[in-house]
Design an enzyme around this catalytic site. Structure first.
Site, short mmCIF file in Angstrom:
data_model
loop_
_atom_site.label_atom_id
_atom_site.label_comp_id
_atom_site.label_asym_id
_atom_site.label_seq_id
_atom_site.Cartn_x
_atom_site.Cartn_y
_atom_site.Cartn_z
N ASN A 247 34.89 45.48 50.26
CA ASN A 247 34.90 44.03 49.28
C ASN A 247 34.65 42.91 50.23
OD1 ASN A 247 37.13 42.15 48.67
ND2 ASN A 247 37.63 43.80 47.15
N SER B 68 40.86 37.24 43.84
CA SER B 68 42.10 36.97 44.80
C SER B 68 42.45 35.87 44.29
CB SER B 68 41.31 37.10 45.96
OG SER B 68 42.45 36.32 46.96
N GLY C 238 49.81 49.45 40.55
CA GLY C 238 51.08 49.99 40.58
C GLY C 238 51.08 51.78 40.33
N GLY D 268 45.40 34.93 51.90
CA GLY D 268 43.98 33.82 51.70
C GLY D 268 42.74 34.32 52.53
#
Length: 357
Positions: free
Chosen positions: A138, A172, A291, A113
């Protein structure tokens, strides 16, 4: 040295709550003195965003939210480090537990969050460390803010003079409504205001845009067009996913809310990366995320269209030695193919991977 020790300490770390293990790791790194990494093979160098990256392997945002250990992380061999996400006012994020290891899937679910110590604290740390290595920030918006666009502008204005790039995070999944800013009208206004703030504060600092994997190709079309029109320097593809692949082995934990990262994200993230490359490859470089846990995965991302790479979740399972292994593997692949640099490889398989990844 740190990479060699990881197999010994991993059982201890994985015996702890995932967030507690992360906090201890970050605290240890923050106490380490800054040291220069070993020189990289020149074939790994990438000139992009007005910077000379010694190698393309970067650390994604989320690991060092407060810019506490950027120099130590660079010393591990990363070509660049992205700290944050940062929001203007300190906020605690969601209640714990909020991060979960899916060990059999080599994956992580988090619902932090956008917990952040706030803009003033992070800016102070960046001011004190100076400008060594390539470090980006960021930025996001506070959960309870009345004007989210103003939050992005405030972060950009304060941090652009202290960073090599600013990544606008509208992807997000753990801040309600944040992904709505990826809509064309909102995004156009947001990027216009962020770029204007950057121009006033530090014109040389690149603006990057990080997008979600859970978008349609029509939405990707609009995002790419808006990013090019507004002068974004690169797209970061992509953030965590709210999807849950049917093949996940850790079925109980997979029901936890939050963004999924790690190995299960590789396929959809790589496909989206290839689709983005087909749309903007000639106009906008891409940062491939999602990944990456081996040199082979990194090579595939580059061939899908990534000029730079970022990883994070794989470090939970592979440790910091993964960075050196990826770089060595990339050099070996270039040697085998007779390539003198990575730029000739970027996007080579984008059309095929867009269909099959």
């Amino acid at each position: 040295m740190i990479g060699a020790l990881f197999p010994l300490v991993r059982p201890v770390l994985h015996g702890l709550d995932a967030e507690r293990a992360h906090d201890l790791t970050l605290a240890a790194l923050a106490m380490m003195p800054a040291r220069a990494p070993a020189p990289d093979d020149p074939r790994l160098a990438v000139d992009l965003l007005g910077q000379h990256f010694p190698n393309p392997v970067g650390l994604a945002a989320g690991f060092d939210k407060g810019a506490r250990a950027a120099d130590a992380l660079l010393g591990l061999g990363f070509g660049f480090v992205e700290v944050g996400g940062v929001v203007p006012r300190a906020q605690g994020g969601n209640p714990r537990p909020r991060v979960f290891r899916l060990a059999r899937d080599r994956a992580v679910i988090n619902r932090f969050g956008l917990n952040s110590e706030g803009l003033d604290v992070v800016a102070g740390r960046l001011e004190r460390r100076g400008r060594r290595g390539i470090v980006g920030v960021n930025v996001g918006a506070n959960k309870e803010t009345a004007d989210r666009l103003a939050d992005y502008v405030a972060c950009t204005a304060r941090l652009a003079p202290l960073a090599d790039f600013i990544t606008v995070n509208v992807s997000s999944p753990n801040t309600p409504g944040l992904r709505d800013l990826q809509g064309e009208a909102f995004l156009d206004d947001l990027l216009a205001r962020v770029v204007a703030a950057r121009d006033r504060a530090a014109p040389a600092t690149a603006i990057l845009l990080k997008i979600a994997p859970d978008i349609t190709l029509d939405a990707l079309d609009a995002i790419c067009a808006t990013a090019v029109r507004r002068g974004v320097a690169a797209l970061v593809v992509c953030n965590t996913t709210v999807a849950r692949p049917a093949a996940l082995a850790e079925t109980a934990l997979s029901a936890e809310a939050g963004g999924l990262s790690g190995r299960p994200l590789f396929g959809p993230a790589t496909r989206l990366l290839a689709e983005a490359y087909l749309r903007v490859g000639g106009h906008l470089p891409l940062v491939g995320v999602g990944g990456i846990d081996s040199a082979e995965a990194a090579w595939t991302k580059i061939r899908a269209g990534a000029s730079l790479l970022q990883l994070y979740s794989a470090l939970v399972y592979e440790g910091p030695g993964l960075v050196a292994r990826i770089k060595a593997g990339l050099v070996a692949r270039m040697r085998a193919e007779g390539a003198t640099g990575l730029s000739a490889i970027v996007g080579r398989d984008a059309a095929a991977l867009a269909r099959t990844a």
